[in-house]
Motif scaffolding. Sequence first.
Motif, mmCIF file in Angstrom:
data_model
loop_
_atom_site.group_PDB
_atom_site.id
_atom_site.type_symbol
_atom_site.label_atom_id
_atom_site.label_comp_id
_atom_site.label_asym_id
_atom_site.label_seq_id
_atom_site.Cartn_x
_atom_site.Cartn_y
_atom_site.Cartn_z
ATOM 1 N N LEU A 112 169.823 -56.610 -15.768
ATOM 2 C CA LEU A 112 168.606 -56.637 -14.964
ATOM 3 C C LEU A 112 167.663 -57.770 -15.369
ATOM 4 O O LEU A 112 166.835 -58.203 -14.593
ATOM 5 C CB LEU A 112 167.848 -55.314 -15.090
ATOM 6 C CG LEU A 112 168.474 -54.106 -14.425
ATOM 7 C CD1 LEU A 112 167.731 -52.851 -14.844
ATOM 8 C CD2 LEU A 112 168.459 -54.260 -12.932
ATOM 9 N N PHE A 113 167.770 -58.245 -16.610
ATOM 10 C CA PHE A 113 166.836 -59.231 -17.139
ATOM 11 C C PHE A 113 167.420 -60.632 -17.042
ATOM 12 O O PHE A 113 168.621 -60.832 -17.130
ATOM 13 C CB PHE A 113 166.513 -58.923 -18.602
ATOM 14 C CG PHE A 113 165.925 -57.561 -18.798
ATOM 15 C CD1 PHE A 113 164.650 -57.281 -18.366
ATOM 16 C CD2 PHE A 113 166.652 -56.562 -19.411
ATOM 17 C CE1 PHE A 113 164.100 -56.032 -18.534
ATOM 18 C CE2 PHE A 113 166.114 -55.314 -19.587
ATOM 19 C CZ PHE A 113 164.836 -55.039 -19.150
ATOM 20 N N ASN A 114 166.534 -61.595 -16.902
ATOM 21 C CA ASN A 114 166.925 -62.998 -16.900
ATOM 22 C C ASN A 114 166.868 -63.468 -18.356
ATOM 23 O O ASN A 114 165.862 -64.014 -18.812
ATOM 24 C CB ASN A 114 165.983 -63.803 -16.006
ATOM 25 C CG ASN A 114 166.503 -65.179 -15.748
ATOM 26 O OD1 ASN A 114 167.540 -65.558 -16.259
ATOM 27 N ND2 ASN A 114 165.770 -65.943 -14.958
ATOM 28 N N LEU A 115 167.925 -63.265 -19.099
ATOM 29 C CA LEU A 115 167.918 -63.467 -20.541
ATOM 30 C C LEU A 115 167.789 -64.928 -20.947
ATOM 31 O O LEU A 115 167.440 -65.211 -22.089
ATOM 32 C CB LEU A 115 169.183 -62.863 -21.151
ATOM 33 C CG LEU A 115 169.291 -61.349 -21.028
ATOM 34 C CD1 LEU A 115 170.607 -60.852 -21.596
ATOM 35 C CD2 LEU A 115 168.140 -60.657 -21.706
ATOM 36 N N GLN A 116 168.056 -65.872 -20.050
ATOM 37 C CA GLN A 116 167.925 -67.279 -20.412
ATOM 38 C C GLN A 116 166.467 -67.662 -20.632
ATOM 39 O O GLN A 116 166.173 -68.603 -21.359
ATOM 40 C CB GLN A 116 168.505 -68.190 -19.324
ATOM 41 C CG GLN A 116 169.992 -68.104 -19.185
ATOM 42 C CD GLN A 116 170.402 -67.122 -18.108
ATOM 43 O OE1 GLN A 116 169.571 -66.567 -17.412
ATOM 44 N NE2 GLN A 116 171.689 -66.898 -17.979
ATOM 45 N N HIS A 117 165.529 -66.937 -20.024
ATOM 46 C CA HIS A 117 164.122 -67.310 -20.089
ATOM 47 C C HIS A 117 163.289 -66.382 -20.963
ATOM 48 O O HIS A 117 162.071 -66.533 -21.014
ATOM 49 C CB HIS A 117 163.532 -67.366 -18.678
ATOM 50 C CG HIS A 117 164.230 -68.361 -17.812
ATOM 51 N ND1 HIS A 117 164.132 -69.707 -18.016
ATOM 52 C CD2 HIS A 117 165.060 -68.202 -16.761
ATOM 53 C CE1 HIS A 117 164.857 -70.347 -17.116
ATOM 54 N NE2 HIS A 117 165.437 -69.441 -16.339
ATOM 55 N N ILE A 118 163.916 -65.458 -21.660
ATOM 56 C CA ILE A 118 163.188 -64.578 -22.570
ATOM 57 C C ILE A 118 163.079 -65.278 -23.912
ATOM 58 O O ILE A 118 164.049 -65.823 -24.426
ATOM 59 C CB ILE A 118 163.903 -63.219 -22.708
ATOM 60 C CG1 ILE A 118 163.821 -62.470 -21.389
ATOM 61 C CG2 ILE A 118 163.289 -62.398 -23.832
ATOM 62 C CD1 ILE A 118 164.527 -61.138 -21.399
#
Length: 73
Positions: A47-53
């Motif tokens: 669900l999360f956009n892990l590249q931008h966390i």
Amino acid sequence: MEWGQFFGTAAVVVVIVILQWPRMKDYSKRDKGGFIALLLIGLILSLFNLQHIKGPLDLEKAIFHPISRIIGK
């Protein structure tokens, strides 16, 4: 968030459960629970956009940068 990626991951999770669950009939409830938990963790992470966390180094920088200015003087 891209819903297509989430639903694609959800479809893969369903296929994995359908294919693996009959083979797991002899396993304990704890093993089955771990199997389901790992699949759910993967589904939730999709669900999360892990590249931008931001990562742990950014957290460390946010905590210690103000302290280093105080100590440095």
